[in-house]
Design a protein around this motif. Structure first.
Motif, mmCIF file in Angstrom:
data_model
loop_
_atom_site.group_PDB
_atom_site.id
_atom_site.type_symbol
_atom_site.label_atom_id
_atom_site.label_comp_id
_atom_site.label_asym_id
_atom_site.label_seq_id
_atom_site.Cartn_x
_atom_site.Cartn_y
_atom_site.Cartn_z
ATOM 1 N N LYS A 165 0.637 -1.077 0.110
ATOM 2 C CA LYS A 165 -0.267 0.197 0.018
ATOM 3 C C LYS A 165 1.549 1.462 0.034
ATOM 4 C CE LYS A 165 -3.386 2.320 3.042
ATOM 5 N NZ LYS A 165 -4.638 2.092 3.860
ATOM 6 N N ASN A 168 2.678 2.066 -3.477
ATOM 7 C CA ASN A 168 1.732 2.032 -4.525
ATOM 8 C C ASN A 168 1.256 3.830 -4.335
ATOM 9 O OD1 ASN A 168 0.427 1.185 -6.913
ATOM 10 N ND2 ASN A 168 -1.133 -0.497 -4.757
ATOM 11 N N ASN A 169 1.314 4.213 -3.186
ATOM 12 C CA ASN A 169 0.312 5.560 -3.048
ATOM 13 C C ASN A 169 1.554 6.055 -3.184
ATOM 14 O OD1 ASN A 169 -1.721 4.511 -1.758
ATOM 15 N ND2 ASN A 169 -0.875 5.339 0.554
ATOM 16 N N HIS A 192 -6.927 2.656 -9.709
ATOM 17 C CA HIS A 192 -5.640 3.761 -8.894
ATOM 18 C C HIS A 192 -6.014 4.811 -9.497
ATOM 19 C CE1 HIS A 192 -2.326 0.286 -9.406
ATOM 20 N NE2 HIS A 192 -3.311 -0.371 -10.828
ATOM 21 N N GLN A 195 -7.580 6.400 -6.137
ATOM 22 C CA GLN A 195 -6.976 6.127 -4.836
ATOM 23 C C GLN A 195 -5.269 7.793 -5.339
ATOM 24 O OE1 GLN A 195 -4.221 2.342 -5.133
ATOM 25 N NE2 GLN A 195 -5.917 1.324 -5.092
#
Length: 215
Positions: A165, A168-169, A192, A195
């Motif tokens: 996570k 990804n961020n 995505h 997010q």
């Protein structure tokens, strides 16, 4: 002095020299150790992998193998392994698929972006409480199996942690900032993109709180 006498004197002298050398070696506590190593380069590959998060893990791994003797008696062997690992999580950009924008259009469309993956695991293993059976002894294959299983367990723990996570961020916001700095609009796949919008909103709220701007 005949040949036999000379030969006996030489042998006695050589034996005395060896005895003295051994005595001196024992007193100094030094031994001659030879180590040879050969480095083989199998291949070189071009990669585009980016590390976005790293984590440190410790794990106690218990290994036990039961073996039957004459199908009746158990002859177990076991060992305890303490593993400490540094795990790097990131992305393989060779898997990214994007669409080339039209001429003059400053928009980068990412059609597919890979999931974060474990790029490397650097592990230090220490064996404790190694107990072999009467006939069920440890061999090199057992140690290789134990280390492989411990490494696989560490890989699974890393993927179940917050590292994916975080990675990804990190990558999404980094790509957004990079595109914005060049005046481009970044468009990610739907999941995505959601997010990224949440990250942008959070970053904007943090900026407002820091600057004291409540408007």
């Amino acid at each position: 002095m005949d040949f036999l006498t000379i030969t006996l004197l030489l042998l006695v002298g050589a034996g005395g020299g060896v005895a003295v050398a051994n005595a001196l070696r024992k007193r100094t506590g030094t031994t001659d150790v030879q180590r040879d190593s050969v480095l083989l380069l199998e291949r070189i590959e071009k990669v585009f992998k980016v590390v976005m998060a790293e984590g440190f893990f410790s794990e106690i791994y218990n290994y036990q193998d039961q073996k039957k003797i004459l199908y009746v008696l158990n002859d177990p062997k076991k060992a305890m392994v303490i593993a400490k690992s540094k795990v790097l999580v990131g992305f393989d950009f060779a898997k990214v698929r994007f669409r080339t924008p039209s001429e003059g259009e400053k928009r980068l469309v990412i059609e597919y972006f890979p999931e974060p993956e474990v790029l490397s695991i650097d592990t230090d293993y220490k064996f404790y409480d190694i107990q072999s059976g009467y006939l069920n002894h440890f061999n090199s294959e057992d140690y290789t199996k134990i280390l492989d299983e411990a490494k696989q367990s560490m890989n699974e723990r890393a993927l179940q942690s917050d590292l994916p996570k975080i990675a990804n961020n990190q990558i999404q916001y980094m790509m957004y900032q990079l595109a914005s700095s060049m005046g481009w609009h970044l468009q990610l796949p739907e999941a995505h993109q959601k997010q990224l919008e949440a990250l942008k909103e959070k970053a904007e709220n943090d900026r407002r709180l820091t600057s004291g701007d409540d408007t």
